[in-house]
Design a protein around this motif. Structure first.
Motif, PDB file in Angstrom:
ATOM      1  N   ALA A  61       2.336  18.720 -14.429  1.00  0.00           N
ATOM      2  CA  ALA A  61       3.581  18.335 -13.759  1.00  0.00           C
ATOM      3  C   ALA A  61       3.347  17.232 -12.743  1.00  0.00           C
ATOM      4  O   ALA A  61       2.428  17.307 -11.935  1.00  0.00           O
ATOM      5  N   PHE A  62       4.146  16.201 -12.787  1.00  0.00           N
ATOM      6  CA  PHE A  62       4.022  15.199 -11.748  1.00  0.00           C
ATOM      7  C   PHE A  62       5.364  14.915 -11.094  1.00  0.00           C
ATOM      8  O   PHE A  62       5.434  14.426  -9.983  1.00  0.00           O
ATOM      9  N   PHE A  63       6.453  15.276 -11.756  1.00  0.00           N
ATOM     10  CA  PHE A  63       7.732  14.840 -11.237  1.00  0.00           C
ATOM     11  C   PHE A  63       8.107  15.535  -9.934  1.00  0.00           C
ATOM     12  O   PHE A  63       8.627  14.898  -9.020  1.00  0.00           O
ATOM     13  N   ASN A  64       7.818  16.832  -9.840  1.00  0.00           N
ATOM     14  CA  ASN A  64       8.103  17.526  -8.583  1.00  0.00           C
ATOM     15  C   ASN A  64       7.348  16.881  -7.429  1.00  0.00           C
ATOM     16  O   ASN A  64       7.890  16.728  -6.336  1.00  0.00           O
ATOM     17  N   ALA A  65       6.102  16.493  -7.691  1.00  0.00           N
ATOM     18  CA  ALA A  65       5.304  15.866  -6.642  1.00  0.00           C
ATOM     19  C   ALA A  65       5.911  14.523  -6.247  1.00  0.00           C
ATOM     20  O   ALA A  65       6.002  14.178  -5.067  1.00  0.00           O
ATOM     21  N   LEU A  66       6.342  13.769  -7.245  1.00  0.00           N
ATOM     22  CA  LEU A  66       6.936  12.463  -6.971  1.00  0.00           C
ATOM     23  C   LEU A  66       8.193  12.607  -6.120  1.00  0.00           C
ATOM     24  O   LEU A  66       8.455  11.850  -5.196  1.00  0.00           O
ATOM     25  N   LEU A  67       8.978  13.633  -6.467  1.00  0.00           N
ATOM     26  CA  LEU A  67      10.278  13.800  -5.841  1.00  0.00           C
ATOM     27  C   LEU A  67      10.166  14.431  -4.455  1.00  0.00           C
ATOM     28  O   LEU A  67      10.823  13.998  -3.511  1.00  0.00           O
ATOM     29  N   TYR A  68       9.315  15.450  -4.317  1.00  0.00           N
ATOM     30  CA  TYR A  68       9.369  16.289  -3.125  1.00  0.00           C
ATOM     31  C   TYR A  68       8.236  16.052  -2.139  1.00  0.00           C
ATOM     32  O   TYR A  68       8.216  16.665  -1.084  1.00  0.00           O
ATOM     33  N   LEU A  69       7.249  15.248  -2.488  1.00  0.00           N
ATOM     34  CA  LEU A  69       6.143  15.027  -1.551  1.00  0.00           C
ATOM     35  C   LEU A  69       6.281  13.659  -0.900  1.00  0.00           C
ATOM     36  O   LEU A  69       6.615  12.678  -1.558  1.00  0.00           O
ATOM     37  N   GLN A  70       5.988  13.622   0.406  1.00  0.00           N
ATOM     38  CA  GLN A  70       6.070  12.358   1.106  1.00  0.00           C
ATOM     39  C   GLN A  70       4.661  11.873   1.401  1.00  0.00           C
ATOM     40  O   GLN A  70       4.362  10.692   1.368  1.00  0.00           O
ATOM     41  N   ASP A  71       3.808  12.848   1.636  1.00  0.00           N
ATOM     42  CA  ASP A  71       2.469  12.636   2.130  1.00  0.00           C
ATOM     43  C   ASP A  71       1.541  12.457   0.925  1.00  0.00           C
ATOM     44  O   ASP A  71       1.319  13.393   0.174  1.00  0.00           O
ATOM     45  N   SER A  72       0.996  11.244   0.732  1.00  0.00           N
ATOM     46  CA  SER A  72       0.236  11.017  -0.492  1.00  0.00           C
ATOM     47  C   SER A  72      -1.070  11.814  -0.488  1.00  0.00           C
ATOM     48  O   SER A  72      -1.696  11.985  -1.529  1.00  0.00           O
ATOM     49  N   ALA A  73      -1.483  12.331   0.674  1.00  0.00           N
ATOM     50  CA  ALA A  73      -2.699  13.148   0.694  1.00  0.00           C
ATOM     51  C   ALA A  73      -2.494  14.466  -0.038  1.00  0.00           C
ATOM     52  O   ALA A  73      -3.449  15.138  -0.403  1.00  0.00           O
ATOM     53  N   LYS A  74      -1.234  14.844  -0.260  1.00  0.00           N
ATOM     54  CA  LYS A  74      -0.973  16.117  -0.942  1.00  0.00           C
ATOM     55  C   LYS A  74      -0.825  15.956  -2.447  1.00  0.00           C
ATOM     56  O   LYS A  74      -0.566  16.916  -3.157  1.00  0.00           O
ATOM     57  N   ASN A  75      -0.964  14.714  -2.917  1.00  0.00           N
ATOM     58  CA  ASN A  75      -0.693  14.455  -4.335  1.00  0.00           C
ATOM     59  C   ASN A  75      -1.636  15.187  -5.281  1.00  0.00           C
ATOM     60  O   ASN A  75      -2.841  15.193  -5.070  1.00  0.00           O
ATOM     61  N   PRO A  76      -1.080  15.790  -6.322  1.00  0.00           N
ATOM     62  CA  PRO A  76      -1.929  16.371  -7.361  1.00  0.00           C
ATOM     63  C   PRO A  76      -2.420  15.282  -8.321  1.00  0.00           C
ATOM     64  O   PRO A  76      -1.989  14.130  -8.249  1.00  0.00           O
ATOM     65  N   LEU A  77      -3.279  15.682  -9.212  1.00  0.00           N
ATOM     66  CA  LEU A  77      -3.949  14.734 -10.103  1.00  0.00           C
ATOM     67  C   LEU A  77      -3.007  13.832 -10.912  1.00  0.00           C
ATOM     68  O   LEU A  77      -3.241  12.622 -11.000  1.00  0.00           O
ATOM     69  N   PRO A  78      -1.930  14.363 -11.510  1.00  0.00           N
ATOM     70  CA  PRO A  78      -1.063  13.468 -12.294  1.00  0.00           C
ATOM     71  C   PRO A  78      -0.469  12.333 -11.459  1.00  0.00           C
ATOM     72  O   PRO A  78      -0.235  11.237 -11.978  1.00  0.00           O
ATOM     73  N   MET A  79      -0.240  12.579 -10.160  1.00  0.00           N
ATOM     74  CA  MET A  79       0.278  11.501  -9.309  1.00  0.00           C
ATOM     75  C   MET A  79      -0.784  10.422  -9.110  1.00  0.00           C
ATOM     76  O   MET A  79      -0.477   9.234  -9.020  1.00  0.00           O
ATOM     77  N   VAL A  80      -2.046  10.854  -9.026  1.00  0.00           N
ATOM     78  CA  VAL A  80      -3.134   9.888  -8.912  1.00  0.00           C
ATOM     79  C   VAL A  80      -3.210   9.049 -10.184  1.00  0.00           C
ATOM     80  O   VAL A  80      -3.373   7.831 -10.141  1.00  0.00           O
ATOM     81  N   LEU A  81      -3.034   9.707 -11.321  1.00  0.00           N
ATOM     82  CA  LEU A  81      -3.013   8.963 -12.579  1.00  0.00           C
ATOM     83  C   LEU A  81      -1.905   7.938 -12.552  1.00  0.00           C
ATOM     84  O   LEU A  81      -2.074   6.800 -12.970  1.00  0.00           O
ATOM     85  N   ARG A  82      -0.748   8.343 -12.037  1.00  0.00           N
ATOM     86  CA  ARG A  82       0.388   7.446 -12.043  1.00  0.00           C
ATOM     87  C   ARG A  82       0.118   6.211 -11.197  1.00  0.00           C
ATOM     88  O   ARG A  82       0.347   5.092 -11.639  1.00  0.00           O
ATOM     89  N   SER A  83      -0.375   6.390  -9.971  1.00  0.00           N
ATOM     90  CA  SER A  83      -0.525   5.197  -9.143  1.00  0.00           C
ATOM     91  C   SER A  83      -1.776   4.401  -9.483  1.00  0.00           C
ATOM     92  O   SER A  83      -1.750   3.181  -9.419  1.00  0.00           O
ATOM     93  N   PHE A  84      -2.868   5.082  -9.845  1.00  0.00           N
ATOM     94  CA  PHE A  84      -4.113   4.338  -9.973  1.00  0.00           C
ATOM     95  C   PHE A  84      -4.423   3.918 -11.405  1.00  0.00           C
ATOM     96  O   PHE A  84      -5.080   2.923 -11.630  1.00  0.00           O
ATOM     97  N   VAL A  85      -3.970   4.683 -12.369  1.00  0.00           N
ATOM     98  CA  VAL A  85      -4.263   4.300 -13.749  1.00  0.00           C
ATOM     99  C   VAL A  85      -3.083   3.539 -14.338  1.00  0.00           C
ATOM    100  O   VAL A  85      -3.218   2.404 -14.791  1.00  0.00           O
ATOM    101  N   ILE A  86      -1.883   4.132 -14.285  1.00  0.00           N
ATOM    102  CA  ILE A  86      -0.723   3.452 -14.855  1.00  0.00           C
ATOM    103  C   ILE A  86      -0.287   2.299 -13.946  1.00  0.00           C
ATOM    104  O   ILE A  86      -0.010   1.199 -14.394  1.00  0.00           O
ATOM    105  N   GLY A  87      -0.276   2.567 -12.635  1.00  0.00           N
ATOM    106  CA  GLY A  87       0.153   1.537 -11.697  1.00  0.00           C
ATOM    107  C   GLY A  87      -0.908   0.473 -11.441  1.00  0.00           C
ATOM    108  O   GLY A  87      -0.605  -0.578 -10.902  1.00  0.00           O
ATOM    109  N   GLY A  88      -2.154   0.773 -11.784  1.00  0.00           N
ATOM    110  CA  GLY A  88      -3.204  -0.223 -11.715  1.00  0.00           C
ATOM    111  C   GLY A  88      -3.754  -0.491 -10.321  1.00  0.00           C
ATOM    112  O   GLY A  88      -4.470  -1.463 -10.122  1.00  0.00           O
ATOM    113  N   GLN A  89      -3.452   0.385  -9.329  1.00  0.00           N
ATOM    114  CA  GLN A  89      -4.086   0.196  -8.020  1.00  0.00           C
ATOM    115  C   GLN A  89      -5.578   0.462  -8.144  1.00  0.00           C
ATOM    116  O   GLN A  89      -6.004   1.250  -8.967  1.00  0.00           O
TER     117      GLN A  89
END
Lengths: 306, 334
Positions: free
Chosen positions: A227-255
């Motif tokens: 699951a990544f959508f709940n994290a995207l929607l409900y988390l503000q603090d990127s330190a709390k991000n689960p793994l799929p959010m990391v995939l989103r910003s660093f792999v898909i987003g290319g950071q």
């Protein structure tokens, strides 16, 4: 909703071909085999490629482009880098925690509700069942869910990653119909022996339902892990991000994920990205054989037969 | 089932009472409501957490749609924001980005319907034609696997396959052709999504068709064979009619969800292709509402989408009943 593999094998035990089926032509057979090989490769190739790339050095990646099937100079630099305690390590811990706690909570609540609704004569159970089932028909949508989570004070908390998707109506129905299929005589005799409803659940129903509960548990675990959508929607603090959010910003987003100290030669960017993918994939690949064993046994058949 | 819909958003206690009265009408009750509640208290207590979940996270949020009739400002809160009637809906209908999102949504769902939908059927026929148990089980295990892989992983993998530095570009360039980045080509977006969906779910989608194929009476095949029907004629005259009902049912239900694309899948790739091709209704609501703070108009879009979507699903279910099918929900409710 799995297929009853046992029925299948019963119908055509072993490799026996009924007498009236003509044996296939050589061309037909070859075409079918080729097709099956292609389909299998289409599934396996990307997975092997991801693992291969994660183990490769920059030169191999440049020569092969995209996905490396066989790393010629295998190295673990990428993994060393992501496990050095940066973003990925933290996200991995968050994901593990969410998956464990979330799955435990979801299974407990689903088992309780499925058991509570498994006897139609219980007061109000039909209405409650309808309340749960109707949610399959409509989806409140992003804005409504967001406002609810916010007004409950769950915004930017780990609970927001679990509570909004606590019970799946589908899993509930599967488990309920499994409970209803248990032999009623067993439950009756337990009751005659003086067991209450809760005791019957713990001592009779649960031991008989291990397979069904295992399937539900694995389904929940996989969905929390992915699951990544709940994290995207409900988390503000990127330190709390689960793994799929990391995939989103660093792999898909290319950071860039590089956090290597000055002077060190960083692992290739693509290898690091693929290493994160492998970390996200491994638990699923580990759990899958168990899942697969259960659903080919037809544990879920009752749910869709209707 | 649709008939009971208006009666639903009730509190737990009143729904209990309603269920009780329905029951007592059905058969002469010997126990009073209080006695029955006492008898069933353990069962009801076990049900309670789940019921609370559904009420809080599925029914209560519906009140959030009142935002659609307000000029909602976060710092004012819900109560302080001014009512604006239907202004948000007017804004929605006059926004070209909204219509573009509608068009994109329909284009994507229809492309998926035409080019994804038949794949699991074909795959199920192929799997069903395998005589060897071992091979079939192996292939099944392989093709079910991608269903359990999350969209973030799948989108990442497809970037490696079809993206600017991906396998496809690499192969094209080694053949002396110009590279092609499918992941940023707006025109190819529906096809990219369809490809990904096929990879992820075509295998899993065979399950329901395989179950239908298994329920075909083998004697039908036998007598067709005795009458001289060959392999293809048996497929045409026995197999396909045998699974037509389930195909129609799924087709109708798919039409019912025509306003919903795979949200996570699209959201992850919207930025790569740009909003002109990548904006669908769900992402429109997300970006306009949550991201840009236009709560009122976004809630209006969300509300309209939910109402039309629910109506379509209910309508689809009705049509499925018309075709003599049980429908998904009635089956599950029994």
């Amino acid at each position: 909703m799995a297929l009853p593999a046992e029925t299948m094998s019963a119908r055509r035990s072993g490799n026996a071909r009924p007498a009236w089926v003509e044996s296939p032509s050589r061309v037909g057979r070859a075409a079918k085999a080729l097709l099956l090989v292609l389909i299998t490769l289409a599934v396996i190739y990307p997975i092997v490629g991801v693992v291969g790339t994660s183990l490769s050095d920059q030169a191999t990646i440049s020569v092969n482009g995209g996905l490396v099937l066989i790393p010629t100079h295998p190295q673990l630099d990428a993994y060393r880098e992501i496990f050095a305690g940066g973003v990925v390590s933290r996200a991995l811990l968050v994901s593990l925690g969410i998956t464990l706690c979330g799955t435990a909570a979801s299974v407990l609540v689903t088992v309780g509700m499925a058991y509570g609704l498994s006897r139609p004569e219980v007061t109000g159970s039909r209405v409650i069942l309808m309340v749960a089932l109707l949610t399959m028909l409509f989806n409140p949508g992003i804005i409504a869910n967001f406002l609810t989570v916010k007004s409950l004070g769950l915004y930017n908390s780990f609970a927001a990653l679990v509570l909004p998707s606590l019970v799946s109506a589908f899993n509930l129905v599967v488990l309920r119909s499994f409970f209803m299929g248990l032999p009623g005589e067993l439950l009756d005799s337990a009751r005659v022996d003086g067991a209450g409803d809760f005791r019957i659940l713990v001592r009779v129903v649960l031991p008989l339902s291990k397979a069904a509960i295992a399937v539900i548990t694995l389904f929940y675990a996989v969905s929390y892990w992915n699951a990544f959508f709940n994290a995207l929607l409900y988390l503000q603090d990127s330190a709390k991000n689960p793994l799929p959010m990391v995939l989103r910003s660093f792999v898909i987003g290319g950071q860039s994920l590089h956090e290597a100290a000055a002077g060190e030669i960083p692992a290739p960017q693509q290898a690091v990205q693929m290493a994160v993918l492998v970390v996200a994939l491994v638990p699923i690949l580990c759990v899958y054989p168990f899942l697969q064993r259960y659903f080919t046994k037809g544990v879920l058949t009752g749910a869709v037969k209707g | 089932m649709a008939d009971s819909a208006p009666a639903l958003p009730r509190t737990e206690r009143s729904s209990d009472r309603q269920g009780a009265s329905a029951l007592s009408r059905a058969r002469p009750a010997r126990l009073s409501l209080r006695q029955r509640l006492k008898r069933d208290r353990v069962m009801l207590l076990l049900t309670l957490p789940g019921l609370l979940y559904f009420l809080v996270f599925h029914y209560a949020p519906l009140f959030g749609y009142l935002t659609a009739f307000k000029d909602y400002e976060v710092y004012l809160g819900f109560a302080q924001s001014a009512w604006v009637g239907l202004a948000n809906f007017q804004a929605m209908f006059s926004d070209p980005a909204f219509w573009s999102a509608v068009a994109n949504t329909l284009q994507i769902t229809l492309t998926q319907l035409v080019f994804y939908f038949p794949v699991p059927i074909a795959l199920a026929l192929l799997l069903n034609s395998l005589v060897g148990d071992r091979v079939r089980r192996f292939v099944q295990s392989v093709v079910y696997l991608p269903h359990f892989i999350g969209w973030t992983i799948i989108v990442s993998v497809f970037q490696q396959l079809l993206g600017g530095t991906g396998v496809l570009t690499h192969v094209l360039q080694s053949l002396g052709l110009p590279g092609y980045d499918m992941t940023t080509d707006p025109g190819a977006f529906p096809w990219l999504l369809t490809l990904e969906s096929v990879w992820k779910d075509a295998g899993w989608g065979t399950i329901i068709f395989l179950a239908a194929l298994l329920s075909i009476d083998p004697q039908l095949y036998e007598s067709a064979a005795i009458d001289g029907a060959g392999r293809w004629r048996r497929t045409w005259h026995v197999t396909l009619p045998g699974i037509t009902p389930i195909i129609i049912l799924l087709l109708v239900l798919n039409l019912g969800s025509i306003l919903s694309t795979g949200f996570e899948q699209v959201l992850l790739q919207r930025d790569a292709v740009g909003p002109d091709a990548g904006e669908v209704l769900d992402t429109y609501v997300y970006y306009h509402g949550i991201k840009s703070g236009q709560w009122g108009p976004a809630a209006a879009v969300g509300l309209v989408k939910m109402l039309i979507g629910t109506a379509l699903v209910l309508g689809a279910n009705k049509v499925a009943h018309f075709f003599g099918q049980d429908g998904v929900y009635r089956g599950a409710a029994r």
